[in-house]
Design a protein around this motif. Sequence first.
Motif: not given
Length: 98
Positions: A74-75, A79, A71, A58
């Motif tokens: 924090w992805t 998840l 994004v 990421g």
Amino acid sequence: THYRVDLFVKLASPVACIVLPALALFFAVGGPPHPSSALTLVLSAVVAVAYVLLTGVGTSLGYGGAIAPAVAGWTPTALFALLAAYLGLRLRGFGQSF
């Protein structure tokens, strides 16, 4: 862009310090049948390595501008938080006698 990605990764890290142990805890108490201690430790190691790898991917995508910095940061945490929420919701009513 690099600084913004790093900012979001650092903001997500304290949340991950709560989410990842919760994920291991929900897995350990989920059952029946209850997983063994060795299986819980192996799953915890796999989750830790997966978190580090997903954070790296990421961050790399965020540095390259392929995804937004928020994004990118924090992805991975989101998840694993969704996975922990699923395991936690699966435990609703666990231990209640009818």
